[in-house]
Structures are given as C-alpha cells and as structure tokens.
Design a protein around this motif. Structure first.
Motif, PDB file in Angstrom:
ATOM      1  N   ARG A 117      33.656  54.294   7.712  1.00 28.27           N
ATOM      2  CA  ARG A 117      35.039  54.364   7.845  1.00 28.27           C
ATOM      3  C   ARG A 117      35.144  54.721   9.267  1.00 28.27           C
ATOM      4  N   ASN A 118      34.455  55.911   9.411  1.00 25.85           N
ATOM      5  CA  ASN A 118      34.483  56.395  10.833  1.00 25.85           C
ATOM      6  C   ASN A 118      34.007  55.607  11.880  1.00 25.85           C
ATOM      7  N   LEU A 119      32.832  55.003  11.710  1.00 26.85           N
ATOM      8  CA  LEU A 119      32.276  54.252  12.616  1.00 26.85           C
ATOM      9  C   LEU A 119      32.994  52.904  13.126  1.00 26.85           C
ATOM     10  N   GLN A 124      34.639  49.969  15.853  1.00 25.12           N
ATOM     11  CA  GLN A 124      34.623  48.775  15.466  1.00 25.12           C
ATOM     12  C   GLN A 124      33.270  48.220  14.861  1.00 25.12           C
ATOM     13  N   PHE A 125      32.403  49.288  14.385  1.00 28.57           N
ATOM     14  CA  PHE A 125      31.120  48.918  14.050  1.00 28.57           C
ATOM     15  C   PHE A 125      30.924  47.728  13.003  1.00 28.57           C
ATOM     16  N   LEU A 126      31.848  47.929  12.292  1.00 29.25           N
ATOM     17  CA  LEU A 126      31.551  46.623  11.297  1.00 29.25           C
ATOM     18  C   LEU A 126      32.244  45.471  11.704  1.00 29.25           C
ATOM     19  N   SER A 127      33.306  45.598  12.107  1.00 29.61           N
ATOM     20  CA  SER A 127      34.058  44.358  12.402  1.00 29.61           C
ATOM     21  C   SER A 127      33.666  43.613  13.606  1.00 29.61           C
ATOM     22  N   GLY A 180      22.985  41.755  11.822  1.00 30.02           N
ATOM     23  CA  GLY A 180      21.535  42.576  11.609  1.00 30.02           C
ATOM     24  C   GLY A 180      21.947  44.050  11.219  1.00 30.02           C
ATOM     25  N   LYS A 181      22.898  44.848  12.094  1.00 35.23           N
ATOM     26  CA  LYS A 181      22.825  46.246  11.830  1.00 35.23           C
ATOM     27  C   LYS A 181      23.162  46.854  10.188  1.00 35.23           C
ATOM     28  N   VAL A 182      24.231  46.087  10.016  1.00 37.89           N
ATOM     29  CA  VAL A 182      24.649  46.532   8.677  1.00 37.89           C
ATOM     30  C   VAL A 182      23.744  46.248   7.409  1.00 37.89           C
ATOM     31  N   SER A 206      25.826  58.923  19.174  1.00 39.70           N
ATOM     32  CA  SER A 206      26.515  60.103  18.544  1.00 39.70           C
ATOM     33  C   SER A 206      26.604  60.095  17.020  1.00 39.70           C
ATOM     34  N   ASN A 207      26.087  59.012  16.511  1.00 41.44           N
ATOM     35  CA  ASN A 207      26.066  59.051  14.959  1.00 41.44           C
ATOM     36  C   ASN A 207      24.755  58.887  14.310  1.00 41.44           C
TER      37      ASN A 207
END
Lengths: 493, 874
Positions: A117-119, A124-127, A180-182, A206-207
């Motif tokens: 959620r934070n990412l 918009q890490f996921l979207s 690929g990332k997720v 940072s994560n």
C-alpha cells in the motif's frame, strides 16, 4: 510451508484476476500449461469473492479455507482519483495447508500488504507496472507499451470467454509475466520464507522488504521468587545480551538457586529478575524446578511407566545422577603394583539401571527425602541425590509434593487479613532453608515484612513460597503458625 | 494437530450464530444471535490463577502477571509492525462501532431497560424508513422505564459495542456479511471457514439439489439423518421443553401479542397450521419414500402454499448457511475451530437440512423471521424488543439462541426445532488428565487426575466397562427431583437407578443386586454421563489408597469447607480429612475411627472424589528378573547347546555368528515390542479426539526439554550420600567401554526404534546371546558357554510380559515354576498380564473374579520376594 503466493487485482471490467502466481498454475491454470503442470490447488473463481471482497472487508486480514488449503490475504483498497473508478484494489495472498500453523504468516501477510500500500501510494509501484496492459487496453489488451517484450500477445483467452466480470482468473500469464517486479517479489518471498523463514529484499533506494516468520510461542508462565530456573542451553554464550539484568543473573542460573536467591546473589531487583527469567522461559532456555530440600517430599507421577520402559531415558539418568565411584584401584590404575590404593573415579558409573528404577519407584508420598535417604542409604552409593531428584522432575516422572497449611477455623486466611494480625518482624533468621551462610547478606528489600501469617492459611501457598517470602525456615514458620492460630492442618499435595 | 501436553480447558470462543440464506433475490442474513455480538470476548484460556498464587505477591505482581495476560501472538513482532497492526485493526473495528461511540455511559442502562411495552410506542413513532441511531437511542431513552422483565429470562448481557440496528453487526453491514457467507456450491456440505482479523466464520453451507429437492429421492430418511439418530437415541421422547422455556414462551407470546397483535397472531396461526400440516406430511412422506414423485409433490404443494402466503420474502431458497462466529486464541485456533465444527456446526447444519427436506423448515422459519424484521423496521421497533419476540415466535431462532447460550457457557444445548424433533449438541469436555500441573504447564484445577480413563482395551467398544462404578456429579436429591419433574419415559428407570446408585459398586454388581440387565444399567449410566451428571470411575473401596490430588483446586477451599461441614456436620472438617489423606499411602479404612463409620466415610470419599480433591493411588508393577534366574536359564541353555550342537561348537566362529543373530533379533523384537505396546507411540491423529484420548506424550520428554545436559546444573557432592562402609564390597565395575553412555540419547519417548541404533547397540556386545539390552553392565561372558554365576548378571525388568521375547518368556516361566506356593504357581500366568505398568493391580480381583484378600496375599508374596517391582501413582 507456503504452498503458493499469488497477487490478485480487482479490475473494473474483468473482475478479480490473478496477475501473478508462484508457482505458475498453482491458483489458476496457465494459458499454456506445461506438460507436468499440477492442477490448481483450489478453484479460484469459487473463492474470488472472498479474496477480493467487498470494500467493507478490505484492509483486514481475510483467511479462507478451501480444498484443505488456507488462503491468507489482506485485501487493500486505495482510493485515489487517479485510478479508474477511483479505486485500486489488490490482494497478495499466501496459500498454506489448512492444518498448518499460520499465525506467523498472518503478520507477514499484513506487513506485505501495508508495504505494498505504501509503495503504491508513494510511487504507484503496482499500478505503473500494469498500466501498460491493464488500464490502456480495453476488452482485448494490446501490447503493453511500457515493456520491451513484444512477442507474447496471445494471452487474452480469458477475456474472450465472457465472464470477465465474474473474475475467472488469470489475465494471461504472459501479460502478467511482463510485470516482472511484483512477480519476482512473490517468487523471492516464497522461496526465502520457505527456506530461511525470513527475507530481505531491497525494492528501491528507500524501501526494503524485511520479513520474518516468527513461531508463535505460548505466553510464558509467571515466574515466582521460589522457582528454580535450570538452563537448557549454554547461557554463557548469551552474555552479550543488552538486558543488563539478564547479563548479571546468567552466571547464577545453576538449577539450584531460586529466583529470589539469584536476585540476591546478582544484586538485581527481584521483579526485574523474574521478568528476565520469564524471557528465558519464553524462548525455552530454562526450565522451572522447585527448591531442592531434603525435607521435601517427592513422589512418582504416571510418567514413571514411560521411564521404566525406556532404556535410553534410564541410561541418560545413569549418566546424569552418577558422581563416579570411590573404590579400590586396580593395579594398572594405581600405577604401583600390589598397593592398597583407593581413589575416586569420576567417569565411572556405579549403578545400573534396574537399581535406579528401583530407587525411583521407592519414592513415595508422605516420606521426606531425608527419611528416604536414610532408608535407602546403601543403594545411594555414588548417586548425587539432588541430581537424582532433579532428573525425575525435569523428565516429569517425579513431582514435588508441596506442603500447604489450612486454618481449621473458618475465616482465617480467607480474604481476612485482619483476622489475627501477627507480626513477623523477627524474620532476620540467617538459617533460611536455602540460604548458604557464605553467600552475601540481605540486600535491603522488604519482602515479607509485617505480613500477617493469616494470608498463607488458605491452602493456596506452598511452603516454598511462604519461606521465601518470609525468609524463615519451614520449622520456624510452622512454629509461628501454631503459636498464632493453634489448629492448623498441613496438607500435602 | 499438534500434541497438546496440557488438557485445554473448555472454551467455545463463541461470539455469535448467524443464519444466512440465499434465494433468487440474493443472499440475506436472516437472523443472528445475540442481537449485538460482543467482540470483547478475547479468550484467555489459561487462568493465571492456575499457576498458583497470583496477585498476592508482596513485590510487584505485574512483573509476572502482566506479561501473561497479554496477547499470545505478540511475542515476535517488531515494534513498527505492532503499531501498524494496532492502528489498522482499531481503525477497522472502530468503523463498525463508531456509531455507538461516546454513549458508553448510557448503554448499560439502555441495554437493561428494554421491556415489553416499548414496542408499541416505538411503533407509533415516526414514519421514517431508515432508522437513525440517534432516534432510536432517543426512543430507548424515553422508554427507559421499561419493566425489564425479559432480562432474567433471556440473559442479555449488555455488550461493549451495542449496535442499535440489526443491519450492522460485528462492525459489518448485514448485507456485506450475507454476501460473504454465501459461497459457491463448491462448499456444499463442506466446512466453510473464513477468517476476518481475529474472527472466524465457521459454517457448513447446505445447497438445494439441482432438481430443487433437498434430499436424494430414493434414499431412506434414516441414512440421511445419522446425526439425529445418535442424539435421539436418548432424547427421542422428551417432547416437552424445559420448564423455563415454556413459561418464557407463553410470557413472550402474550407480550408480543400486546405489542403487535395483528402480525403475531397471524404468524402464530400460520406457523401452527403449517406445523400441523407438516406432521401430517411426514408420515406420508415416509411411507412413500419408495416413490419419490409422491413425496416430492407433497412437499412442493406445501411450499407453494406458504409461498403464496408470504408477501415480503419470495423466491425459493437455494442454500442456507448456519454460521458460528468464533474468536479463538491463535495458538488454539485449529483445535477450537475443529471441535466446534465437528460437534456443533456440522450437526446443526445437518439437522436443519433434514428439517428442510422434511418440511421446508428453514425456508418457512426464515420467512417468518424476515417478515417480523421487516415489520419492525417499518415500525422502528428497537432491537431489544424485537429480538426476544423473534426468539419466541420462531423455533429456529429459539434454537439458535439456546445453542448460543448453552454452548458459549460450555453446557449442552438441547434444542427443539419442531414438534417431535429435538436434538442436542455439546463440545465434549475433558474429564480427567494423567498429567500433574507444573509451574509452566498448569492443568485445569480440580480436574480428575488419573490414568484409569486412559486405557481399557477390552472395553473400548462399549466405552463403559461393567467393572467401573458411576459417580454422580450432582447431589442425588437434586438430580432425582429434576428427573422426576421431567416426566419423560426414561424418568422411571432413571430415578430408580439414581436412588440405588452407589460409587462403591461396579455397574455389574449393581445390575446383579437390583436384577436389572447389565445393558440397561450401562444405557442409563451412559445417559447420565452424556448429560454430564455422572462420571465413570473405578469403584471406591475402603481398602484402596487415596491421596490429596496434586491437581486439587485449592482456591475453592474457602467455599468447600463450609459446604463440607454442612454436608457432614458430625465428622471431621475438610482440612482435617485432607490432612489425614496427606500422609504416607495407607488404605482409606485406616482413617475411619470404627467400622460403624464406614458408610459415612465412603460418602465423604465420594464427595471428595466428585470435587477432584482426592485421587486414587493405584499400584503398577513390572516383573523383576533376578540374576539367579538368569543364571539358571543360562545353565539350561548351555546344556541344550551342549546336547544339540556338540559338533557345531567346534567351530567357534559359526557359533558366534549364530548367537549374534539370536541376540540381534531378540533385541529388535523387544524394542519394537516396546514401541508397539506403548500408547505413547501413538501420535494423536488428526481425527483423534483430544479429550477422549489424551496422548501420553510427556511434555518433558519432548526434544525441547533437553535438560540433562550438564549445562545448567552443577553436580554437587553436597547432595550425595557418602557410604564408605560399602565401598570395599563393590563388585568390579570395570567396563571401560563407556561409549554407549555418550551416545546422544533420544529424549523423545515416541522415537521409533531405529534399526541403526539397535544395531550399533548390539555391535558393542557382539558375542553373548545373553547380553540382553538391559544388562549392559554385566561383563561379557565367554562366547560359547553362558555364565552360570549369578554375580555376572544384573536384575532387570520385563516391561510387558504379554509381548516378551523367547528369553524373557523362559525367565518368566522359570520364575513361575519356582514358586513354592501352589496357588501362586497356578495364578502366575493370570497375574502376569497385569505386570506391564499399565494395569493397576487393584483391578485384578474384579476382572479375574478372585477374592480381594487372596490377590493381596499373592501380590504380597511377590513383592516381598522381589519378583515384581511396583510403583504407586494415579
């Protein structure tokens, strides 16, 4: 053991869809199943409503059992105007065996969910990852513009069969595989958690995802001053602990000293000492024994049967309780021939198992250890009686028969502290049962001063407790009680 | 399932019961009970008091206790996670409860002040469709003078998170819940378990068949309803409800009639009418089970009819799901959920399905409840008056309420769904434990401490040995009164049985004395045991030994002393009696001042036994093989060896290998025997009922407890007893080979006998056929001939004579033949089977039909002669 990890998204038009699954085909069949592909672990469409539930159930831990698997997920709903219908709903779920312990996994799933959620909220890490082929495409997703791979476009089979809204599973494997990332994250999390129970995955500058599966241990039992901790591991290796109390008390945890004594010897606060020992107990580093006394009574429990029938346990007992033997040395041992030399041979075992069993079974109710020793003195040759008893307590086939006092007169001892207030100010008895005169003098704690004896007369307080708290010998306590209340009954249980 | 060393106390963790149905118009939450489920029942299963003396410490009790009472799963989380989760969950829960926030002060009052008269006034209130919480609260405040007469009957507990509307519960909307709890057909008749945060929704969804029927047509009803049969075996005939229920019903009916006259009477009459019709339907249904069409048509007609009657809720029900909401502690999640599902949820759902198939029961009841709710919604009736009236009007709602109340109080729920159909659910409770409480593993205080309930191989089929006696757990006068007021078919024989019951006589004896058949006696006994009114125990005898139970619940002493004094006024006080039982083991009769006191003292014993104050100290024994016996057998074997294979002996090697083989097999045999034999070796399977068969697994012999390393305990010469006078006479104990002692010892009793360990073991003593595992300390005798000198052997124990190997059998046989006493020689084989450390010697006389005195005499001879080693425990 995690069976699978999968990432699900609620698509405004296609419904709940599995974007990533590790291993492939574990949740929904892949578009092009490989030859030795296992069937999915469960039927995803039948539980998709539970994995992507109504918004009301989002942001909570939701577990579902299906087909003897347990799916642990934490659906997240992010509301923002940048999304279609102003919502972004996803769930990263783990699949475990239904009867497996899952308490550790729940916290991990929750942590991943909040992390994602934070990412997503931050960057918009996921979207972003799926924007190419989810948002811009209509019913038939086109080539994802953001990605380099362009040879796999045959993945829209799922969309054609008309049940996009009911969420029948995979947005084609190849579409999803691009993000690929997720996917890589799922893969790494599953692998590391299964193999090492923890993982550390850097995501960007940072994560970092830091996860660890903690076993759920039952809360530790309370520690009282009269408990005797016995270490089960080499505690000296832990001396680097940042807990100062722990560092100080560790040298005194020897299976002989009670917590009160340890606190005194290590010059630590009693309540902190109790807490420190409780920590050790929580992690299984100590066992709790009673205060060993020759005036105590020990008796066998039902476990004795298991001991009698287990040779290995007996061998262990022999090793543990024997001190070696003192005997006439043989010629090759004494060095000088024909000399009548005697010696103590520490490594030698002077008893056999049958004898040991006979000794253990002869312990009985109503007989103090002192009397028992006198009765069996001949057989106790070469046996450390304390270790003999302690071994039985540790293994659970002996138990300490504790001594309690109950006032015969009603009213005393039962919630009536006022009844027969009795001053025990003369409690500076140096001959406390466990007290070794060589050990340091009392620190100035005021344990047990000015307590009326009456509160011990309700049958809830064993003599170990009373003596420890009052710092009096058992005999002295008994005398005082008899003097103050006359008719008291001693109960052994 | 993991092995639970300590018996778990009963803890249903029940939060609510929900009924959800799905019809063509969509899913719907029909009813939930209690009306405002409380989430606060965070279940802490082990009372800190069990650990001894909490709170009365002179130093800060918090150091020990606060940690204990904190949640069970927060040990390993990092801090930020804790915070995160805490805020998250509190956010989540507050969403549901915010409407009631800030009014906590008045809630208790309002919760208690609902009464009968208020329905009317609130009905007469405004015309608003949707109820605003404020309005309802105002209504309640105005009606604060309600009589509150329902309170005692229904036992409403004002909860932390009172919701005013029934459309919200547990922080969720009823709509969302009903969606969540109506899964797809894949869950038909399966376990449905969904967890949301710490709540577990547990159900067994039942779906209508594809053909619109609720049962297979060509199947006998009996097959379909196994669960009813077992429950009904005993309670088929008690149509009458418990008295309080009847009164409650009538009261509520008048009540309801006053409030909403039209609706209620209509519903009542319809329900009555239907149930009458149902009763007529059923016989036809049953007689026609061979002709599916007829029955199908019949029930279709009835459902058609009801459908036409109903206006508010139409559409055929396609599935229903009775959902139990639990709140189990995370460490006990599996066992709690499992027991609730197996014993309650599954059976409840099955019963409902049977009723549904018989008479469209669930659909009808659902319609009734929904109609009432809709009506109340229009009239804005508060939930506090609506719920009792629903419970009173609908048998199904009543059954749910009753189940909730009883199961969450660890009682037996006896529900009455419709006329002629009643059944009961209970989660079985532990009645005994073989484990003593320890500082780290407390037991339920007062739980009966014994191994007597653990094994009864030969009685396993009946579960109730004719040799056991029955101990009533209630006062027999009170029980008699209850039974007689019941007026059921069983009450006659039951009251006769209870009147003549005594815990000193076994069931077999009871049946002989009162000329009842043993089967009847066992049936009645089982009935009493099922309803938790009695417990099977070994018969109490004045000759046996009783001690104060280490698991006695001393905290109840305060109330027990006066109770005891009232019950036995002329006899010594309870502390005095307990003190007398604290001494060295003596037969109970030595407590009695005279023979005339025997009856009274046996009553005392029964009283003590009932309260878990005492437990019987029983004797267990193993055969002890003396060195002389071994030597004698060795001599015999030598002779046989000489006679049979004189020529072979020339070849020493050959002989060696042969004897090696004998040795090895013998050892393997014993080891495997040992492990087969022991119940410890039986891992509790997934299906094992943890209460019925507590595993013997010792908490201390598990690998975690690895204490005997010298790590923590110092060997001290202080505690050893020096005995210099003996030293000279020590036999040469000179086995330098101490390697077996340093072998890593498996602490786990259940460790299977690995062949490798057996073989390494035997390889160390390779040459002697007589080097039986248990005499490692004997010096190896010469390879060919066995030593005939008793000094070369050590005494050893045979732990299970029934499974003895060849050599052990010879020893045993030799011992038996050597007795001078004719009788002992004769009885030796009989007695032998009790010398396995599992059967109490006290049972011999009853089981073998021998005189007690005689058995005691024989055992005395054996014990004095050192032929058996005995130990006393419970």
């Amino acid at each position: 053991m995690i069976k699978a990890i999968f990432f699900t998204r609620f698509h405004p038009e296609k419904g709940s869809s599995v974007l990533h699954q590790v291993p492939e085909g574990a949740v929904v069949p892949t578009a092009q199943p490989s030859r030795n592909q296992q069937p999915p672990l469960f039927d995803f469409p039948s539980v998709s409503d539970l994995i992507i539930p109504r918004q009301e159930f989002c942001d909570r831990l939701v577990t579902v059992c299906v087909n003897h698997y347990r799916i642990i997920g934490n659906p997240i709903c992010i509301e923002n105007r940048r999304y279609d219908r102003n919502q972004f709903i996803f769930n990263l779920a783990m699949v475990l065996d239904e009867d497996a312990d899952f308490s550790g996994h729940m916290t991990v799933v929750m942590k991943i969910a909040s992390m994602f959620r934070n990412l997503e909220e931050q960057s918009q890490f996921l979207s972003k990852e799926e924007s190419g082929f989810l948002w811009d495409s209509g019913e038939l997703p086109e080539l994802p513009p953001l990605t380099e791979v362009d040879d796999e476009t045959d993945g829209n089979g799922d969309d054609k069969d008309g049940d996009g809204m009911t969420g029948s599973g995979l947005l084609s494997h190849y579409e999803a595989g691009l993000g690929g990332k997720v996917y890589a994250l799922c893969e790494m999390i599953m692998e590391d958690l299964n193999n090492y129970c923890e993982c550390m995955i850097p995501i960007d500058d940072s994560n970092t995802i830091n996860l660890k599966l903690f076993p759920t241990l039952p809360p530790p039992a309370p520690i009282y001053a009269w408990h005797v901790p016995l270490s089960t591991v080499q505690l000296s290796t832990f001396t680097t602990s940042s807990d100062l109390t722990l560092t100080r008390i560790v040298p005194y945890i020897d299976g002989v000293c009670s917590v009160a004594q340890i606190a005194e010897l290590a010059d630590t606060d009693l309540s902190l000492t109790r807490k420190a020992v409780q920590h050790l107990l929580y992690y299984g580093c100590v066992l709790l024994l009673d205060i060993f006394q020759f005036s105590a009574i020990y008796a066998p429990t039902a476990e004795i049967g298991a001991f009698v029938e287990n040779e290995d346990a007996q061998m262990e007992a022999v090793r543990y309780v024997c001190m070696g033997t003192y005997r006439r040395l043989r010629e090759n041992e004494s060095g000088t021939p024909n000399s009548d030399k005697w010696g103590f041979i520490a490594a030698e075992v002077g008893i056999d198992r049958a004898k040991l069993v006979a000794l253990y079974t002869s312990l009985k109710h109503g007989q103090t250890l002192k009397h028992w020793c006198a009765e069996h003195g001949m057989l106790l040759q070469g046996i450390d009686v304390r270790r003999f008893i302690t071994f039985g307590i540790i293994k659970g086939f002996l138990y300490r028969v504790h001594k309690y006092v109950v006032a015969n007169t009603l009213g005393i001892g039962f919630g009536s502290d006022g009844a027969g207030r009795h001053s025990d100010s003369d409690d500076a008895d140096p001959r406390r049962p466990w007290r070794n005169s060589r050990r340091g003098s009392l620190t100035g704690s005021s344990i047990g001063r000015d307590l009326p004896l009456a509160r011990y007369l309700d049958g809830m307080h064993c003599f170990d407790e009373i003596c420890t708290e009052l710092r009096l010998s058992e005999k002295k306590v008994m005398e005082k009680m008899k003097a103050a209340y006359g008719d008291v009954q001693v109960i052994h249980r | 399932m993991r092995a639970q060393p300590a018996t778990l106390p009963p803890n249903p963790c029940l939060v609510a019961i929900l009924l959800v149905v799905k019809s063509r118009s969509g899913p719907r939450l029909v009813f939930h009970y209690p009306h405002t489920p409380s989430l606060s029942s965070a279940s802490n299963t082990r009372n800190p008091n069990w650990f001894g003396t909490p709170g009365n410490q002179t130093d800060e009790a918090e150091s020990g206790d606060s940690d204990w009472s904190s949640g069970s799963d927060d040990g390993g989380r990092t801090d930020d996670e804790d915070d995160d989760e805490g805020s998250r969950s509190s956010r989540a829960w507050s969403r549901g409860s915010k409407i009631s926030g800030g009014r906590t002060g008045s809630r208790f009052e309002s919760g208690r002040s609902f009464g009968s008269g208020r329905t009317k006034s609130s009905m007469a209130g405004g015309m608003r469709e949707e109820l605003d919480e404020e309005v309802v609260d105002g209504d309640r405040a105005h009606d604060g003078e309600g009589t509150g007469q329902d309170e005692s009957k229904e036992d409403w507990k004002p909860k932390e998170q009172d919701e005013v509307e029934w459309e919200r519960l547990l922080g969720f909307s009823a709509d969302a819940l009903s969606m969540l709890l109506t899964p797809g057909r894949v869950f038909n008749k399966r376990r449905f378990e969904v967890g949301i945060e710490q709540l577990v929704f547990l159900g067994a969804p039942m779906f209508v068949r594809e053909d619109g029927e609720w049962k297979k047509r060509r199947r006998k009803i009996r097959d379909e309803s196994e669960s009813e049969d077992e429950g009904d075996g005993m309670s088929e005939h008690d149509h009458a409800q418990p008295p309080h229920e009847n009164s409650g019903k009538s009261k509520a009916q008048s009540n309801g009639a006053k409030a909403e006259p039209f609706v209620i009477t209509e519903h009542v009459s319809r329900r009555r009418g239907l149930s009458l019709q149902d009763l007529e339907d059923i016989p036809g249904f049953e007689s026609a089970y061979g002709h599916g069409l007829v029955s199908g048509a019949a029930s279709d007609i009835s459902s058609e009819e009801t459908k036409s009657n109903s206006t508010t809720y139409d559409g055929d029900m396609t599935m229903f799901n009775i959902v139990f909401v639990l709140n189990p502690p995370s460490l006990e999640h599996h066992s709690r959920v499992e027991e609730m599902y197996d014993y309650v949820v599954k059976r409840f759902a099955k019963t409902l399905k049977y009723q549904q198939a018989q008479s469209r029961y669930v659909s009808k009841e659902s319609r009734l409840i929904i109609a009432m709710k809709d009506k109340a919604k229009e009239s804005r009736a508060p939930i506090y008056s609506l719920w009792p009236s629903i419970v009173n009007q609908s048998a199904l709602a009543r059954a749910m309420a009753l189940t909730y109340d009883h199961i969450s109080n660890n009682k037996i729920a006896h529900i009455n769904l419709s006329e002629g159909s009643d059944t009961s659910f209970q989660i079985p409770q532990a009645i005994s434990t073989p484990y003593i409480p320890t500082p780290t593993e407390p037991q339920i205080p007062g739980l009966w401490l014994t191994t007597a309930t653990l094994l009864d191989d030969d009685d396993a089929d009946t579960m109730l040995s004719p040799h056991s006696a029955l101990l009533l757990l209630d006062d027999d006068a009170a029980l008699l009164k209850e039974v007689e007021s019941d007026g059921k078919e069983l009450s006659g024989p039951l009251s006769f049985f209870i009147r003549n019951l005594t815990p000193t006589k076994s069931l077999q004896k009871l049946s002989q004395v009162h000329s009842m058949s043993l089967k009847d006696v066992q049936f009645l006994a089982r009935h009493l045991i099922y309803w938790r009114r009695a417990r099977a125990i070994p018969p109490l005898r004045w000759r046996d030994i009783y001690i104060v139970s280490p698991n006695a619940d001393m905290s109840t002493l305060e109330t027990a002393i006066p109770a005891f004094a009232a019950r036995f006024p002329t006899l010594p006080s309870l502390p005095k009696i307990l003190h007398m039982l604290s001494g060295p083991p003596r037969s109970y009769s030595t407590l009695m001042p005279s023979k005339d006191h025997r009856t009274a003292y046996m009553e005392i014993l029964a009283w003590l036994m009932r309260g878990g104050w005492v437990t019987q100290l029983r004797t267990f024994a193993w055969v002890r093989v003396k060195p002389e016996v071994k030597a004698a057998i060795a001599e015999k074997m030598n002779k046989e060896l000489n006679a049979s294979s004189a020529s072979e002996r020339l070849n020493g090697d050959h002989d060696n290998t042969k004897s090696d083989g004998v040795n090895g097999t013998g050892k393997n045999l014993t080891q495997s025997n040992l492990f087969q034999r022991s119940p410890e070796g039986r891992e509790p399977g997934a299906g094992d009922n943890i209460f019925a068969q507590p595993s013997h697994l010792s908490p201390f012999l598990s690998p975690i407890a690895r204490p005997a390393s010298d790590a923590g305990s110092t060997s001290s010469s202080r505690t050893a007893v020096p005995n210099p006078s003996l030293i000279g006479s020590l036999s040469p104990l000179s086995r330098p080979d101490t390697s077996p002692f340093h072998r890593p010892s498996p602490l786990h009793l259940t460790q299977s006998a690995s062949p490798s360990s057996a073989s390494t073991h035997s390889s160390q003593v390779p040459t002697s056929p007589l080097t039986f595992p248990s005499d490692n300390d004997a010096p190896p005798p010469p390879p060919q001939l066995l030593s005939t000198n008793p000094a070369d052997y050590d005494a050893s124990l045979v732990d299970s004579p029934q499974k003895a190997d060849a050599l052990q059998s010879r020893w045993i046989e030799y011992i038996g033949a050597g007795f001078e006493d004719e009788e002992l020689r004769e009885k030796w084989p009989v007695l032998l089977k009790y010398f396995d450390g599992r059967h109490a010697l006290e049972e011999i006389s009853v089981r073998e039909g021998l005189k007690k005195g005689k058995v005691a005499g024989l055992l005395g001879v054996l014990q004095r002669g050192g032929w058996v080693v005995s130990v006393r425990h419970w």
